[in-house]
Scaffold this motif. Sequence first.
Motif, PDB file in Angstrom:
ATOM      1  N   GLY A  50      -9.869 -99.950  52.366  1.00 55.30           N
ATOM      2  CA  GLY A  50      -9.994 -99.680  53.269  1.00 55.30           C
ATOM      3  C   GLY A  50      -8.484 -98.515  53.515  1.00 55.30           C
ATOM      4  O   GLY A  50      -8.426 -97.979  51.968  1.00 55.30           O
ATOM      5  N   GLN A  51      -7.850 -98.298  54.671  1.00 60.57           N
ATOM      6  CA  GLN A  51      -7.259 -97.632  54.942  1.00 60.57           C
ATOM      7  C   GLN A  51      -5.925 -98.398  54.429  1.00 60.57           C
ATOM      8  O   GLN A  51      -5.131 -98.729  54.602  1.00 60.57           O
ATOM      9  N   SER A  81       1.806 -95.706  48.650  1.00 56.59           N
ATOM     10  CA  SER A  81       0.847 -95.871  49.078  1.00 56.59           C
ATOM     11  C   SER A  81       0.589 -97.449  48.965  1.00 56.59           C
ATOM     12  O   SER A  81       0.735 -97.436  47.023  1.00 56.59           O
TER      13      SER A  81
END
Length: 171
Positions: A50-51, A81
């Motif tokens: 996913g994101q 991230s």
Amino acid sequence: MSDATANGDATEGAPDTAMPTLPKMQILGQFIRDLSFENAAVQNAVVANGQPDIQVQVALDARKRPTENQFDVIMKVKIESKTKEDEPKAIFLIELEYGGVFLIENVQEAQLHPFLMIECPRMLFPFVRRIVSDVSRDGGFPPLNLDQIDFVALYRQQLAARAQQTAQGTA
């Protein structure tokens, strides 16, 4: 004979009204002072589904150079991230210090600091965005295109933080 032009403005005999001198900014050079990319996903066998959660931090610094009217402006960008899990795991980390050497003329002393911390970073930002995009892509991820940064808001936040630190120091 009249001293007026065809549109009725007086030209001869009128006092000279000097046009205000406009600020002048010229980029003399740009450079990467420091660049680091860590691909934690590969090193730690992290699978990102996913994101990801991406956090971007920006800090600015400006200094006078020994040469008259020249300044160094450094934009420090830290991008983390992580996975969006209960226990987030690092995917990648980019740390970039990108600088510019600017020639600044015709800016009043009171306006110099905001000029250096707002206008100069606006000129550097497209290059920072490209570097981040290229580094993230070259690191094995989709290119990360940074959103536009509101340098006026960032400047105000830095002023507020500095004022708060000063108030805490005197309390």
